[in-house]
Design a protein around this motif. Structure first.
Motif: not given
Length: 308
Positions: A80-81, A190-194, A271
């Protein structure tokens, strides 16, 4: 007869491992790590021999499952990460006998549960991360229980928790701790804002809701919390649909429980998600408030209808 000595809701954020490594985030999850160390210290003080982890990173689509292999060893990278947990070594000892006892009592209580001891299945990071800080010396044996339950009833998860407590207290000669390994709200950024949400909650609504829940835990308002849990799991984006929490509360007596949470690591954002380390005192319980089985009853009803 055995003892359930300690129960806790714990974080397993992968940034704990990342904060060990050299770089800009080194040390920024030390409070969470220290919380795990303290919970491990309390377990040692209480004579715990086995830790049972309700792991919200073990996804299952049918039945409840227990990983009770005799030994775990490997090198873990999160699918996942993988940029957070990569090549993390682990080695722990399992408890096959207790795992079999747990599964048998769950089935006795009408909850379909299987124990897996002859398996190549490794624990997920909901188990591996806390064990890294609590159990580096392999002092405790470890059992992992599936708690990312996609088509399961929260009532059955609560019943599983109570059945596992009964298994320990009536059929196991030892001392055990139960951990619900999962967050409160679990709405990732949201993706890109982590990076912007590394230490924040995704929304004011979720943060407010989580704080209200923690306050309920601290004042012991379990009737209200149990009543709202199904809705909280959905609207609060509860991790693993909050099955780990239902399991833990089932073990504690469900809505009859009156203990007050001892917050070890105060609530924090990671996150976008809401995290905590909190210990719940184990108190005498009759099991009177434990929900009835749902899935097994429906299965029996459908089988009977099919014979008509």
């Amino acid at each position: 007869m055995g003892t359930l000595a300690l129960a806790a809701k714990i974080t397993h954020v992968p940034s704990m491992y990342l904060s060990e490594l050299d770089g800009p985030q080194k040390g920024y999850r030390q409070a969470a790590i220290d919380g795990h160390i303290e919970i491990g210290r309390r377990c040692r003080e209480l004579g715990v021999d086995t830790i049972v982890v309700f792991d919200t990173h073990w996804l299952v689509n049918a039945g409840y499952h227990i990983n009770c292999a005799p030994h775990f060893k490997g090198n873990y990278t999160s699918n996942e990460l993988p940029h957070f947990i990569s090549n993390m070594p682990f080695e722990y000892d399992g408890n096959t006998d207790l795992g079999q006892i747990l599964a048998e009592r769950c089935r006795h209580w009408g909850v379909d549960t299987q124990a897996h001891h002859a398996t190549s299945l490794d624990p997920e990071y909901g188990t591996l991360v806390p064990m890294r800080y609590m159990n580096e010396d392999r002092h405790f044996r470890v059992i992992s229980v599936s708690a990312l339950c996609t088509v399961h009833y929260l009532d059955d998860s609560a019943r599983l928790g109570w059945a596992m407590r009964e298994a320990v207290e009536k059929y196991y000669d030892g001392t055990v701790a139960f951990f619900a390994s999962g967050s409160l709200s679990h709405r990732f950024a949201q993706n890109g804002q982590a990076p912007d949400y590394a230490n924040r909650i995704w929304s004011p609504f979720l943060e407010t809701l989580d704080h209200e829940v923690v306050e309920m835990w601290q004042r012991g308002d379990w009737q209200t919390f149990c009543d709202m849990l199904p809705e909280y799991a959905v609207k609060g984006h509860g991790e693993g649909f909050m099955h780990d929490t239902a399991m833990l509360l089932g073990a504690l007596g469900w809505s009859d429980y009156r203990g007050q949470a001892d917050v070890i690591t105060p609530y924090f954002g990671s996150s976008g998600t809401g995290q905590i380390n909190a210990v719940f005192p184990v108190t005498p319980q009759s099991g009177a408030a434990i929900p009835s089985a749902v899935a097994s009853v429906q299965s029996a009803r459908h089988s009977k209808q099919g014979r008509l």
